[in-house]
Design a protein around this motif. Structure first.
Motif, PDB file in Angstrom:
ATOM      1  N   LYS A  10      34.931  35.935   7.271  1.00  0.00           N
ATOM      2  CA  LYS A  10      35.507  36.829   6.261  1.00  0.00           C
ATOM      3  C   LYS A  10      37.027  36.713   6.245  1.00  0.00           C
ATOM      4  CE  LYS A  10      35.723  41.661   4.785  1.00  0.00           C
ATOM      5  NZ  LYS A  10      35.268  43.048   5.056  1.00  0.00           N
ATOM      6  N   ALA A  11      37.626  36.728   7.430  1.00  0.00           N
ATOM      7  CA  ALA A  11      39.081  36.613   7.515  1.00  0.00           C
ATOM      8  C   ALA A  11      39.546  35.255   6.990  1.00  0.00           C
ATOM      9  CB  ALA A  11      39.548  36.817   8.953  1.00  0.00           C
ATOM     10  N   MET A  12      38.763  34.209   7.288  1.00  0.00           N
ATOM     11  CA  MET A  12      39.108  32.880   6.800  1.00  0.00           C
ATOM     12  C   MET A  12      39.048  32.820   5.273  1.00  0.00           C
ATOM     13  SD  MET A  12      36.978  30.773   9.707  1.00  0.00           S
ATOM     14  CE  MET A  12      37.313  29.124   9.098  1.00  0.00           C
ATOM     15  N   ALA A  13      38.048  33.480   4.689  1.00  0.00           N
ATOM     16  CA  ALA A  13      37.929  33.518   3.232  1.00  0.00           C
ATOM     17  C   ALA A  13      39.098  34.285   2.617  1.00  0.00           C
ATOM     18  CB  ALA A  13      36.599  34.165   2.828  1.00  0.00           C
ATOM     19  N   ILE A  14      39.473  35.392   3.243  1.00  0.00           N
ATOM     20  CA  ILE A  14      40.619  36.172   2.762  1.00  0.00           C
ATOM     21  C   ILE A  14      41.889  35.340   2.823  1.00  0.00           C
ATOM     22  CG2 ILE A  14      42.101  38.152   3.288  1.00  0.00           C
ATOM     23  CD1 ILE A  14      39.559  39.642   4.171  1.00  0.00           C
ATOM     24  N   PHE A  15      42.080  34.629   3.903  1.00  0.00           N
ATOM     25  CA  PHE A  15      43.248  33.764   4.054  1.00  0.00           C
ATOM     26  C   PHE A  15      43.311  32.729   2.930  1.00  0.00           C
ATOM     27  CE2 PHE A  15      44.530  29.501   5.604  1.00  0.00           C
ATOM     28  CZ  PHE A  15      45.898  29.720   5.740  1.00  0.00           C
ATOM     29  N   ALA A  16      42.168  32.109   2.611  1.00  0.00           N
ATOM     30  CA  ALA A  16      42.122  31.102   1.549  1.00  0.00           C
ATOM     31  C   ALA A  16      42.503  31.708   0.205  1.00  0.00           C
ATOM     32  CB  ALA A  16      40.737  30.464   1.481  1.00  0.00           C
ATOM     33  N   ALA A  66      50.767  24.546  10.321  1.00  0.00           N
ATOM     34  CA  ALA A  66      49.457  24.959  10.851  1.00  0.00           C
ATOM     35  C   ALA A  66      48.633  25.616   9.753  1.00  0.00           C
ATOM     36  CB  ALA A  66      49.650  25.920  12.026  1.00  0.00           C
ATOM     37  N   GLY A  67      49.305  26.423   8.912  1.00  0.00           N
ATOM     38  CA  GLY A  67      48.621  27.097   7.817  1.00  0.00           C
ATOM     39  C   GLY A  67      48.039  26.117   6.815  1.00  0.00           C
ATOM     40  N   LYS A  68      48.780  25.038   6.534  1.00  0.00           N
ATOM     41  CA  LYS A  68      48.298  24.029   5.591  1.00  0.00           C
ATOM     42  C   LYS A  68      47.027  23.359   6.098  1.00  0.00           C
ATOM     43  CE  LYS A  68      52.917  23.031   3.753  1.00  0.00           C
ATOM     44  NZ  LYS A  68      54.016  22.032   3.672  1.00  0.00           N
ATOM     45  N   VAL A  69      47.030  23.026   7.393  1.00  0.00           N
ATOM     46  CA  VAL A  69      45.846  22.392   7.987  1.00  0.00           C
ATOM     47  C   VAL A  69      44.662  23.355   7.983  1.00  0.00           C
ATOM     48  CG1 VAL A  69      44.885  21.443  10.116  1.00  0.00           C
ATOM     49  CG2 VAL A  69      47.216  20.835   9.417  1.00  0.00           C
ATOM     50  N   PHE A  70      44.934  24.607   8.368  1.00  0.00           N
ATOM     51  CA  PHE A  70      43.873  25.612   8.443  1.00  0.00           C
ATOM     52  C   PHE A  70      43.297  25.892   7.060  1.00  0.00           C
ATOM     53  CE2 PHE A  70      42.490  30.143   9.203  1.00  0.00           C
ATOM     54  CZ  PHE A  70      41.479  29.823  10.094  1.00  0.00           C
ATOM     55  N   TYR A  71      44.151  25.888   6.027  1.00  0.00           N
ATOM     56  CA  TYR A  71      43.681  26.175   4.668  1.00  0.00           C
ATOM     57  C   TYR A  71      42.667  25.137   4.206  1.00  0.00           C
ATOM     58  CZ  TYR A  71      43.518  26.320  -0.401  1.00  0.00           C
ATOM     59  OH  TYR A  71      43.083  26.352  -1.695  1.00  0.00           O
ATOM     60  N   GLN A  72      42.903  23.870   4.532  1.00  0.00           N
ATOM     61  CA  GLN A  72      41.966  22.836   4.109  1.00  0.00           C
ATOM     62  C   GLN A  72      40.569  23.095   4.666  1.00  0.00           C
ATOM     63  OE1 GLN A  72      42.563  20.563   1.784  1.00  0.00           O
ATOM     64  NE2 GLN A  72      44.598  21.501   1.607  1.00  0.00           N
ATOM     65  N   GLY A  73      40.529  23.528   5.933  1.00  0.00           N
ATOM     66  CA  GLY A  73      39.234  23.844   6.534  1.00  0.00           C
ATOM     67  C   GLY A  73      38.589  25.054   5.888  1.00  0.00           C
ATOM     68  N   CYS A  74      39.391  26.084   5.612  1.00  0.00           N
ATOM     69  CA  CYS A  74      38.870  27.302   4.976  1.00  0.00           C
ATOM     70  C   CYS A  74      38.388  27.012   3.561  1.00  0.00           C
ATOM     71  CB  CYS A  74      39.947  28.383   4.948  1.00  0.00           C
ATOM     72  SG  CYS A  74      40.388  29.004   6.581  1.00  0.00           S
ATOM     73  N   LYS A  75      39.124  26.156   2.855  1.00  0.00           N
ATOM     74  CA  LYS A  75      38.735  25.772   1.495  1.00  0.00           C
ATOM     75  C   LYS A  75      37.385  25.056   1.515  1.00  0.00           C
ATOM     76  CE  LYS A  75      40.293  22.907  -2.382  1.00  0.00           C
ATOM     77  NZ  LYS A  75      41.309  21.935  -2.842  1.00  0.00           N
ATOM     78  N   THR A  76      37.212  24.136   2.471  1.00  0.00           N
ATOM     79  CA  THR A  76      35.942  23.423   2.603  1.00  0.00           C
ATOM     80  C   THR A  76      34.809  24.399   2.907  1.00  0.00           C
ATOM     81  OG1 THR A  76      37.073  21.445   3.390  1.00  0.00           O
ATOM     82  CG2 THR A  76      34.721  21.624   3.886  1.00  0.00           C
ATOM     83  N   MET A  77      35.105  25.387   3.755  1.00  0.00           N
ATOM     84  CA  MET A  77      34.105  26.400   4.098  1.00  0.00           C
ATOM     85  C   MET A  77      33.657  27.168   2.850  1.00  0.00           C
ATOM     86  SD  MET A  77      34.641  29.903   6.254  1.00  0.00           S
ATOM     87  CE  MET A  77      35.466  30.609   4.816  1.00  0.00           C
ATOM     88  N   LEU A  78      34.616  27.588   2.016  1.00  0.00           N
ATOM     89  CA  LEU A  78      34.288  28.345   0.812  1.00  0.00           C
ATOM     90  C   LEU A  78      33.507  27.498  -0.181  1.00  0.00           C
ATOM     91  CD1 LEU A  78      37.537  30.412   0.144  1.00  0.00           C
ATOM     92  CD2 LEU A  78      35.307  31.259   0.887  1.00  0.00           C
TER      93      LEU A  78
END
Length: 307
Positions: A10-16, A66-78
């Protein structure tokens, strides 16, 4: 990597969503939660992973490396979650649910409505929410399933998938009453002496109107637009109320031409200018309700092109 009982999806989705909307406030509004809940989710992620995801100021948010890298993973998750949702939709026997369509008001009574009518006969469980507008400001926040719009250059977002439906033919037109009391029009040059009606977004499009005649050659002009209107349907009403000349797509004024409310001016002179119309979606993978709608709209525009 540390062992964790459960990732905070949920937090990852919010971040994205914060990244996509560019601010916590806009993301909160889109998701439907408090801004404090969004901020708390971001803080929790940063504490969990011991990294800073955003560089914050009072005016903007900027992703760290770090945020840019993390966003790519969160985007893939969504995207994976959306694909899973679509897969569940596919197992249902009939497409159903609400399809949100945002479209330019000028095509409201045309091919699009014919397509929706056909779909309702086949799939009565599909519901439609239509947003007719001539201004797409903030349209992404409304998350429409389908957008039907002209001028593909209006969209500068890598998330959008665009398909050209047609190049619509344009017609110079006015009411009979306006034409009867005005200077006769025998050549495109005569149009310069008349009152013109135009939309605000047509200032650039109409700078160079290109008329062509099979025997008399070509003629270009910039019409002197006297009256601007930010709503295409209202603009059409002004033309029918004898206030001047306008240019409209042929499918937009079929009924008015047939009923005599408007007259095609200089039909022997063809406008080489076209109005490109696009169908745009926010995702490549669509649920059945959206896919059958898109397919029928494309089918109806193919009929138009073949005419």
């Amino acid at each position: 990597m540390k062992n964790r009982k459960m990732l905070d999806f949920k937090a990852m989705a919010i971040f994205a969503r914060v990244v996509e909307h560019g601010s916590m406030t806009k993301a909160a509004s889109n998701i439907g939660i408090a801004v404090s809940a969004v901020s708390s989710a971001i803080n929790k992620l940063e504490q969990t992973y011991q990294v800073k995801l955003f560089n914050r100021s009072t005016r903007y948010l900027e992703l760290t490396d770090a945020g840019k890298v993390f966003y790519q993973g969160c985007k893939t998750m969504l995207e994976g979650a959306e694909s899973a949702e679509v897969a569940l939709e596919e197992v249902r026997e009939q497409p159903n649910g609400v399809v949100k369509i945002t479209m330019i008001s000028s095509v409201a009574n045309t091919i699009v409505i014919t397509a929706l009518s056909n779909i309702k006969k086949l799939y009565p469980s599909i519901q439609y929410e239509l947003n007719l507008t001539d201004d797409l400001t903030g349209f992404l926040e409304q998350k429409p399933d389908i957008i039907i719009w002209g001028e593909d250059s209006s969209f500068d977002d890598s998330r959008l998938i665009s398909f050209k439906l047609a190049e619509l033919n344009l017609i110079t037109c006015a009411s009979n009453e306006y034409l009867s009391r005005s200077i006769p029009i025998n050549h495109p040059h005569d149009l310069i002496q008349h009152c013109w009606l135009g939309g605000h977004n047509e200032r650039a499009n109409w700078k160079d109107l290109h008329y062509s005649h099979s025997k008399l050659g070509d003629f270009k002009l910039t019409p002197p637009i006297n009256t601007y209107c930010n709503n295409v349907l209202a603009l059409l009403s002004l033309a029918k109320k004898h206030l001047g000349i306008t240019i409209r797509a042929d499918i937009e004024i079929e009924n008015e031409l047939r009923d005599g409310q408007l007259t095609h001016i200089l039909p022997g002179w063809k406008l080489k200018n076209k109005f490109p119309l696009y169908l745009i979606t926010l995702n490549r993978t669509q649920p059945a309700k959206t896919r059958v709608t898109i397919d029928e709209i494309k089918k109806q525009f193919n009929f138009y092109i073949d005419m």
